[in-house]
Design an enzyme around this catalytic site. Structure first.
Site, PDB file in Angstrom:
ATOM      1  N   HIS A  24       0.852  -1.199   0.000  1.00 36.11           N
ATOM      2  CA  HIS A  24       0.000   0.000   0.000  1.00 36.11           C
ATOM      3  C   HIS A  24       0.884   1.244   0.000  1.00 36.11           C
ATOM      4  O   HIS A  24       1.251   1.774   1.061  1.00 36.11           O
ATOM      5  CB  HIS A  24      -0.929  -0.028   1.225  1.00 36.11           C
ATOM      6  CG  HIS A  24      -1.897   1.117   1.283  1.00 36.11           C
ATOM      7  ND1 HIS A  24      -3.005   1.102   2.105  1.00 36.11           N
ATOM      8  CD2 HIS A  24      -1.934   2.302   0.624  1.00 36.11           C
ATOM      9  CE1 HIS A  24      -3.671   2.244   1.961  1.00 36.11           C
ATOM     10  NE2 HIS A  24      -3.029   2.989   1.069  1.00 36.11           N
ATOM     11  N   HIS A  26       1.303   4.772  -2.697  1.00 36.62           N
ATOM     12  CA  HIS A  26       0.911   5.479  -3.927  1.00 36.62           C
ATOM     13  C   HIS A  26       2.182   6.059  -4.515  1.00 36.62           C
ATOM     14  O   HIS A  26       2.843   6.872  -3.853  1.00 36.62           O
ATOM     15  CB  HIS A  26      -0.096   6.583  -3.604  1.00 36.62           C
ATOM     16  CG  HIS A  26      -1.324   6.052  -2.911  1.00 36.62           C
ATOM     17  ND1 HIS A  26      -2.485   5.754  -3.580  1.00 36.62           N
ATOM     18  CD2 HIS A  26      -1.543   5.732  -1.607  1.00 36.62           C
ATOM     19  CE1 HIS A  26      -3.379   5.286  -2.726  1.00 36.62           C
ATOM     20  NE2 HIS A  26      -2.829   5.258  -1.508  1.00 36.62           N
ATOM     21  N   GLU A 207     -11.054   3.986   6.012  1.00 30.23           N
ATOM     22  CA  GLU A 207      -9.994   4.911   6.444  1.00 30.23           C
ATOM     23  C   GLU A 207     -10.715   6.065   7.152  1.00 30.23           C
ATOM     24  O   GLU A 207     -10.687   6.168   8.356  1.00 30.23           O
ATOM     25  CB  GLU A 207      -9.185   5.414   5.239  1.00 30.23           C
ATOM     26  CG  GLU A 207      -8.065   6.387   5.630  1.00 30.23           C
ATOM     27  CD  GLU A 207      -7.334   6.989   4.409  1.00 30.23           C
ATOM     28  OE1 GLU A 207      -7.866   6.951   3.281  1.00 30.23           O
ATOM     29  OE2 GLU A 207      -6.219   7.528   4.621  1.00 30.23           O
ATOM     30  N   ASP A 286       1.851   7.266   1.639  1.00 33.54           N
ATOM     31  CA  ASP A 286       2.417   8.395   0.879  1.00 33.54           C
ATOM     32  C   ASP A 286       3.644   8.902   1.634  1.00 33.54           C
ATOM     33  O   ASP A 286       3.588   9.954   2.292  1.00 33.54           O
ATOM     34  CB  ASP A 286       1.367   9.505   0.739  1.00 33.54           C
ATOM     35  CG  ASP A 286       0.128   9.009   0.006  1.00 33.54           C
ATOM     36  OD1 ASP A 286       0.187   8.874  -1.227  1.00 33.54           O
ATOM     37  OD2 ASP A 286      -0.873   8.727   0.681  1.00 33.54           O
TER      38      ASP A 286
HETATM   39  N1  ADE Z   1      -4.488   8.583  -2.333  1.00 31.53           N
HETATM   40  C1  ADE Z   1      -3.246   8.743  -1.860  1.00 31.53           C
HETATM   41  N2  ADE Z   1      -3.219   8.505  -0.532  1.00 31.53           N
HETATM   42  C2  ADE Z   1      -4.473   8.187  -0.153  1.00 31.53           C
HETATM   43  C3  ADE Z   1      -5.089   7.836   1.066  1.00 31.53           C
HETATM   44  N3  ADE Z   1      -4.408   7.773   2.224  1.00 31.53           N
HETATM   45  N4  ADE Z   1      -6.404   7.579   1.067  1.00 31.53           N
HETATM   46  C4  ADE Z   1      -7.105   7.662  -0.055  1.00 31.53           C
HETATM   47  N5  ADE Z   1      -6.575   7.974  -1.234  1.00 31.53           N
HETATM   48  C5  ADE Z   1      -5.270   8.240  -1.284  1.00 31.53           C
HETATM   49 ZN    ZN Z   2      -3.655   4.758   0.296  1.00 30.36          ZN
END
Ligand code: ADE
Ligand code: ZN
Length: 325
Positions: A24, A26, A207, A286
Protein backbone atom coordinates in the site's frame (compact mmCIF):
# COMPACT_ATOMS: atom_id res chain seq x y z
CA UNK A 1 6.92 -1.76 -22.12
CA UNK A 2 6.42 -5.15 -20.43
CA UNK A 3 3.32 -7.23 -20.95
CA UNK A 4 1.18 -8.35 -18.05
CA UNK A 5 2.53 -11.92 -18.47
CA UNK A 6 6.10 -10.77 -17.84
CA UNK A 7 5.15 -10.11 -14.24
CA UNK A 8 4.46 -13.76 -13.50
CA UNK A 9 8.14 -14.58 -13.19
CA UNK A 10 8.70 -13.53 -9.58
CA UNK A 11 10.79 -15.45 -7.08
CA UNK A 12 11.14 -14.88 -3.38
CA UNK A 13 14.44 -13.84 -1.90
CA UNK A 14 16.97 -16.25 -0.47
CA UNK A 15 15.82 -16.25 3.12
CA UNK A 16 12.08 -16.10 3.80
CA UNK A 17 13.05 -14.43 7.10
CA UNK A 18 14.22 -11.39 5.13
CA UNK A 19 11.21 -11.15 2.83
CA UNK A 20 9.08 -8.06 3.28
CA UNK A 21 6.39 -6.70 0.97
CA UNK A 22 4.97 -3.22 0.72
CA UNK A 23 1.42 -3.46 -0.64
CA UNK A 24 0.00 0.00 0.00
CA UNK A 25 2.03 2.86 -1.39
CA UNK A 26 0.91 5.48 -3.93
CA UNK A 27 3.81 6.12 -6.27
CA UNK A 28 2.70 9.76 -6.59
CA UNK A 29 2.94 9.95 -2.81
CA UNK A 30 6.66 9.16 -3.03
CA UNK A 31 7.34 12.43 -4.88
CA UNK A 32 10.06 13.93 -2.69
CA UNK A 33 10.70 17.70 -2.77
CA UNK A 34 14.10 17.25 -4.46
CA UNK A 35 12.60 15.38 -7.42
CA UNK A 36 9.63 17.74 -7.49
CA UNK A 37 11.96 20.71 -7.95
CA UNK A 38 14.04 18.89 -10.56
CA UNK A 39 10.92 17.99 -12.58
CA UNK A 40 9.50 21.51 -12.25
CA UNK A 41 12.68 22.85 -13.79
CA UNK A 42 12.91 20.15 -16.46
CA UNK A 43 9.31 20.70 -17.55
CA UNK A 44 9.15 24.49 -17.00
CA UNK A 45 6.28 24.06 -14.58
CA UNK A 46 5.69 26.59 -11.84
CA UNK A 47 5.18 24.73 -8.60
CA UNK A 48 1.78 25.33 -7.10
CA UNK A 49 3.55 26.01 -3.79
CA UNK A 50 6.71 27.63 -5.08
CA UNK A 51 9.22 27.81 -2.29
CA UNK A 52 11.42 24.94 -1.18
CA UNK A 53 10.93 25.72 2.48
CA UNK A 54 7.22 25.11 2.08
CA UNK A 55 7.88 21.79 0.38
CA UNK A 56 10.42 20.66 2.96
CA UNK A 57 8.75 21.93 6.08
CA UNK A 58 6.34 19.05 6.61
CA UNK A 59 2.65 19.72 6.58
CA UNK A 60 -0.14 19.82 9.04
CA UNK A 61 -3.11 18.16 7.38
CA UNK A 62 -6.58 18.50 8.85
CA UNK A 63 -7.74 15.25 7.27
CA UNK A 64 -7.67 13.21 4.06
CA UNK A 65 -9.04 15.98 1.83
CA UNK A 66 -6.48 18.58 2.92
CA UNK A 67 -3.73 16.08 2.10
CA UNK A 68 -5.28 15.17 -1.26
CA UNK A 69 -5.43 18.87 -2.24
CA UNK A 70 -1.63 19.13 -1.96
CA UNK A 71 -0.98 15.63 -3.35
CA UNK A 72 -2.92 16.34 -6.57
CA UNK A 73 -1.52 19.89 -6.92
CA UNK A 74 2.08 18.65 -6.69
CA UNK A 75 1.48 16.09 -9.45
CA UNK A 76 1.55 19.01 -11.87
CA UNK A 77 5.31 18.48 -12.31
CA UNK A 78 4.82 14.92 -13.66
CA UNK A 79 4.51 15.29 -17.44
CA UNK A 80 6.48 12.68 -19.40
CA UNK A 81 7.17 8.95 -19.40
CA UNK A 82 10.69 9.77 -18.17
CA UNK A 83 9.25 11.66 -15.18
CA UNK A 84 7.13 8.69 -14.18
CA UNK A 85 10.07 6.35 -14.61
CA UNK A 86 12.27 8.58 -12.41
CA UNK A 87 9.52 8.73 -9.80
CA UNK A 88 9.06 4.95 -9.62
CA UNK A 89 12.79 4.26 -9.69
CA UNK A 90 13.31 6.69 -6.82
CA UNK A 91 10.69 4.85 -4.81
CA UNK A 92 12.03 1.38 -5.63
CA UNK A 93 15.61 2.38 -4.72
CA UNK A 94 14.37 3.77 -1.38
CA UNK A 95 12.14 0.73 -0.80
CA UNK A 96 15.19 -1.53 -1.22
CA UNK A 97 17.01 0.46 1.49
CA UNK A 98 13.95 -0.01 3.69
CA UNK A 99 14.33 -3.79 3.37
CA UNK A 100 11.45 -4.25 0.93
CA UNK A 101 11.85 -7.28 -1.34
CA UNK A 102 8.45 -7.03 -3.05
CA UNK A 103 6.46 -3.87 -3.82
CA UNK A 104 2.99 -3.45 -5.29
CA UNK A 105 2.44 0.26 -5.86
CA UNK A 106 -0.68 2.22 -6.78
CA UNK A 107 -0.91 4.90 -9.40
CA UNK A 108 -3.84 7.23 -10.16
CA UNK A 109 -4.34 7.24 -13.98
CA UNK A 110 -7.26 9.70 -13.91
CA UNK A 111 -5.24 12.30 -11.99
CA UNK A 112 -2.83 12.48 -14.92
CA UNK A 113 -5.24 12.12 -17.82
CA UNK A 114 -7.31 15.10 -16.59
CA UNK A 115 -4.12 17.19 -16.75
CA UNK A 116 -3.59 16.22 -20.37
CA UNK A 117 -0.86 13.62 -19.78
CA UNK A 118 -1.45 10.62 -22.09
CA UNK A 119 -2.16 7.44 -20.13
CA UNK A 120 0.24 5.63 -22.43
CA UNK A 121 3.15 7.80 -21.17
CA UNK A 122 2.23 7.20 -17.54
CA UNK A 123 2.08 3.44 -18.06
CA UNK A 124 5.25 3.38 -20.13
CA UNK A 125 7.31 5.29 -17.57
CA UNK A 126 6.10 3.28 -14.59
CA UNK A 127 6.38 -0.09 -16.30
CA UNK A 128 9.92 0.69 -17.48
CA UNK A 129 10.90 1.13 -13.83
CA UNK A 130 9.11 -2.08 -12.85
CA UNK A 131 10.89 -3.99 -15.61
CA UNK A 132 14.38 -3.17 -14.25
CA UNK A 133 13.48 -3.22 -10.57
CA UNK A 134 14.63 -6.68 -9.62
CA UNK A 135 17.93 -6.33 -11.46
CA UNK A 136 18.68 -2.76 -10.34
CA UNK A 137 17.19 -2.66 -6.87
CA UNK A 138 16.57 -6.28 -5.85
CA UNK A 139 12.86 -5.52 -5.50
CA UNK A 140 10.14 -7.47 -7.30
CA UNK A 141 7.66 -4.81 -8.32
CA UNK A 142 4.10 -4.69 -9.65
CA UNK A 143 1.62 -1.95 -10.50
CA UNK A 144 -1.95 -1.39 -9.32
CA UNK A 145 -4.12 1.11 -11.21
CA UNK A 146 -6.45 2.90 -8.85
CA UNK A 147 -9.78 4.54 -9.59
CA UNK A 148 -10.04 8.09 -8.26
CA UNK A 149 -13.41 7.67 -6.59
CA UNK A 150 -14.37 11.36 -6.44
CA UNK A 151 -14.19 11.67 -10.23
CA UNK A 152 -17.30 10.77 -12.29
CA UNK A 153 -18.02 7.05 -12.55
CA UNK A 154 -17.99 7.08 -16.40
CA UNK A 155 -14.37 8.34 -16.22
CA UNK A 156 -13.44 5.23 -14.25
CA UNK A 157 -14.95 3.08 -17.01
CA UNK A 158 -13.12 5.02 -19.72
CA UNK A 159 -9.81 4.80 -17.85
CA UNK A 160 -10.22 1.06 -17.36
CA UNK A 161 -11.05 0.53 -21.04
CA UNK A 162 -7.95 2.50 -22.03
CA UNK A 163 -5.73 0.46 -19.69
CA UNK A 164 -7.02 -2.73 -21.27
CA UNK A 165 -6.49 -1.33 -24.77
CA UNK A 166 -2.88 -0.49 -23.86
CA UNK A 167 -2.41 -3.94 -22.31
CA UNK A 168 -1.04 -2.14 -19.28
CA UNK A 169 0.96 -4.54 -17.11
CA UNK A 170 -1.16 -4.07 -13.99
CA UNK A 171 -1.86 -6.84 -11.49
CA UNK A 172 -4.88 -5.30 -9.78
CA UNK A 173 -7.50 -2.57 -9.76
CA UNK A 174 -7.80 -0.34 -6.70
CA UNK A 175 -10.08 2.45 -5.43
CA UNK A 176 -8.72 5.51 -3.65
CA UNK A 177 -9.05 9.28 -3.02
CA UNK A 178 -11.77 11.08 -1.00
CA UNK A 179 -13.73 8.30 0.66
CA UNK A 180 -16.78 9.69 2.48
CA UNK A 181 -19.67 10.19 0.06
CA UNK A 182 -18.11 7.91 -2.57
CA UNK A 183 -19.11 4.38 -1.50
CA UNK A 184 -17.71 1.30 -3.24
CA UNK A 185 -21.23 0.50 -4.51
CA UNK A 186 -20.82 3.26 -7.15
CA UNK A 187 -18.13 1.21 -8.87
CA UNK A 188 -19.64 -2.27 -8.93
CA UNK A 189 -19.64 -2.50 -12.75
CA UNK A 190 -16.04 -1.38 -13.26
CA UNK A 191 -14.80 -3.90 -10.72
CA UNK A 192 -16.87 -6.63 -12.38
CA UNK A 193 -15.03 -5.82 -15.61
CA UNK A 194 -11.68 -5.98 -13.81
CA UNK A 195 -12.49 -9.37 -12.26
CA UNK A 196 -13.56 -10.65 -15.68
CA UNK A 197 -10.11 -9.60 -16.97
CA UNK A 198 -8.49 -11.72 -14.25
CA UNK A 199 -7.23 -8.76 -12.21
CA UNK A 200 -6.90 -8.76 -8.46
CA UNK A 201 -9.02 -6.32 -6.46
CA UNK A 202 -7.97 -4.11 -3.56
CA UNK A 203 -10.07 -1.28 -2.17
CA UNK A 204 -9.43 1.68 0.14
CA UNK A 205 -12.22 1.42 2.70
CA UNK A 206 -12.68 2.20 6.37
CA UNK A 207 -9.99 4.91 6.44
CA UNK A 208 -12.33 7.88 6.99
CA UNK A 209 -15.40 6.01 5.73
CA UNK A 210 -17.66 3.76 7.84
CA UNK A 211 -17.47 -0.05 8.24
CA UNK A 212 -20.37 -0.26 5.75
CA UNK A 213 -17.90 0.69 2.99
CA UNK A 214 -15.71 -2.28 3.94
CA UNK A 215 -18.71 -4.63 3.68
CA UNK A 216 -19.49 -3.16 0.25
CA UNK A 217 -15.88 -3.56 -0.89
CA UNK A 218 -16.01 -7.24 0.02
CA UNK A 219 -19.54 -8.06 -1.11
CA UNK A 220 -20.02 -5.80 -4.13
CA UNK A 221 -16.51 -5.32 -5.52
CA UNK A 222 -14.95 -8.68 -4.60
CA UNK A 223 -12.06 -7.05 -2.73
CA UNK A 224 -9.29 -9.49 -1.84
CA UNK A 225 -7.50 -6.90 0.27
CA UNK A 226 -8.75 -3.84 2.14
CA UNK A 227 -6.52 -0.78 2.16
CA UNK A 228 -6.56 0.80 5.63
CA UNK A 229 -9.76 -0.81 6.99
CA UNK A 230 -8.97 0.59 10.42
CA UNK A 231 -12.60 1.60 11.08
CA UNK A 232 -13.60 -2.06 10.70
CA UNK A 233 -12.85 -2.29 14.41
CA UNK A 234 -16.13 -0.45 15.06
CA UNK A 235 -18.11 -3.45 13.77
CA UNK A 236 -17.51 -6.78 15.57
CA UNK A 237 -19.34 -8.80 12.87
CA UNK A 238 -17.05 -7.29 10.25
CA UNK A 239 -13.94 -8.08 12.30
CA UNK A 240 -15.20 -11.67 12.57
CA UNK A 241 -15.61 -11.87 8.79
CA UNK A 242 -12.17 -10.37 8.09
CA UNK A 243 -10.51 -12.76 10.55
CA UNK A 244 -12.44 -15.78 9.30
CA UNK A 245 -11.50 -15.11 5.67
CA UNK A 246 -8.06 -13.72 6.55
CA UNK A 247 -8.65 -10.70 4.33
CA UNK A 248 -5.46 -8.62 4.53
CA UNK A 249 -5.75 -5.08 5.89
CA UNK A 250 -2.92 -2.92 4.54
CA UNK A 251 -2.57 -0.49 7.41
CA UNK A 252 -0.53 2.72 7.29
CA UNK A 253 0.09 3.90 10.86
CA UNK A 254 2.05 7.10 10.07
CA UNK A 255 -0.60 8.09 7.53
CA UNK A 256 -3.29 7.46 10.15
CA UNK A 257 -1.58 9.86 12.53
CA UNK A 258 -0.92 12.60 9.96
CA UNK A 259 -4.50 12.43 8.64
CA UNK A 260 -6.01 12.34 12.15
CA UNK A 261 -7.56 8.91 11.74
CA UNK A 262 -5.93 8.21 15.12
CA UNK A 263 -4.83 10.78 17.69
CA UNK A 264 -1.22 9.59 17.96
CA UNK A 265 0.89 6.53 17.23
CA UNK A 266 0.86 5.56 20.90
CA UNK A 267 -2.91 4.93 20.70
CA UNK A 268 -2.89 3.22 17.29
CA UNK A 269 -4.95 -0.02 17.50
CA UNK A 270 -2.29 -2.17 15.79
CA UNK A 271 -1.82 -4.48 18.79
CA UNK A 272 -5.59 -4.85 19.10
CA UNK A 273 -5.83 -5.74 15.41
CA UNK A 274 -3.08 -8.36 15.68
CA UNK A 275 -4.56 -9.79 18.88
CA UNK A 276 -7.93 -10.13 17.12
CA UNK A 277 -6.24 -12.29 14.46
CA UNK A 278 -6.61 -9.78 11.62
CA UNK A 279 -4.19 -10.24 8.70
CA UNK A 280 -2.52 -6.86 9.12
CA UNK A 281 0.37 -5.55 7.03
CA UNK A 282 2.47 -2.39 7.54
CA UNK A 283 2.81 0.19 4.77
CA UNK A 284 3.83 3.78 4.11
CA UNK A 285 0.89 5.04 1.95
CA UNK A 286 2.42 8.40 0.88
CA UNK A 287 5.88 8.41 2.43
CA UNK A 288 7.01 11.78 1.05
CA UNK A 289 4.12 13.39 2.92
CA UNK A 290 3.64 11.30 6.04
CA UNK A 291 7.09 11.15 7.60
CA UNK A 292 8.72 8.08 6.19
CA UNK A 293 9.14 4.79 4.38
CA UNK A 294 8.40 1.34 5.75
CA UNK A 295 11.66 1.16 7.75
CA UNK A 296 10.72 4.49 9.37
CA UNK A 297 7.22 3.16 10.09
CA UNK A 298 8.60 0.04 11.80
CA UNK A 299 11.08 2.15 13.80
CA UNK A 300 8.29 4.45 14.97
CA UNK A 301 6.10 1.47 15.89
CA UNK A 302 8.96 0.01 17.92
CA UNK A 303 9.66 3.29 19.71
CA UNK A 304 6.15 4.56 20.30
CA UNK A 305 3.98 1.47 20.37
CA UNK A 306 6.43 -1.11 21.75
CA UNK A 307 6.23 -3.31 18.66
CA UNK A 308 8.09 -6.53 19.48
CA UNK A 309 10.46 -8.49 17.25
CA UNK A 310 7.92 -11.32 17.17
CA UNK A 311 5.20 -8.95 15.98
CA UNK A 312 7.52 -7.47 13.36
CA UNK A 313 8.17 -10.95 11.97
CA UNK A 314 4.45 -11.74 11.94
CA UNK A 315 3.74 -8.51 10.05
CA UNK A 316 6.46 -9.36 7.53
CA UNK A 317 5.03 -12.86 7.01
CA UNK A 318 1.54 -11.37 6.62
CA UNK A 319 2.85 -9.00 3.93
CA UNK A 320 4.30 -11.82 1.85
CA UNK A 321 1.16 -13.90 2.23
CA UNK A 322 -1.01 -10.96 1.16
CA UNK A 323 0.98 -10.17 -1.99
CA UNK A 324 -0.84 -10.65 -5.29
CA UNK A 325 2.21 -11.82 -7.23
N1 ADE B 1 -4.49 8.58 -2.33
C1 ADE B 1 -3.25 8.74 -1.86
N2 ADE B 1 -3.22 8.51 -0.53
C2 ADE B 1 -4.47 8.19 -0.15
C3 ADE B 1 -5.09 7.84 1.07
N3 ADE B 1 -4.41 7.77 2.22
N4 ADE B 1 -6.40 7.58 1.07
C4 ADE B 1 -7.10 7.66 -0.06
N5 ADE B 1 -6.57 7.97 -1.23
C5 ADE B 1 -5.27 8.24 -1.28
ZN1 ZN C 1 -3.66 4.76 0.30
Amino acid sequence: MTSRDDLGDVDRHASPEDALAELHVHVEGTLEPELMLELAERNHVTLPHGDVDYLLSGHEFSGLQSFLDLYYANMEVLRTAEDFSDLARGYLARAARAGITHAEFFFDPQAHVVRGVPLEDVVEGLSDAVAVSRREFGVDAAMIASIVRDHPVPDAHAMFGELMRLQAPIVALGLDSAEVGYPPSLFEDVFARARAEGLHITVHAGEEGPPEYVWQALDLLGAERIDHGIRSLEDPALVERLVEEQIPLTTCPLSNVRLHVVESLSVHPLHRMLDAGLAVTINSDDPAYFGGYVDDVFAALHDELGLTEEERKLLARNSIRAAFT
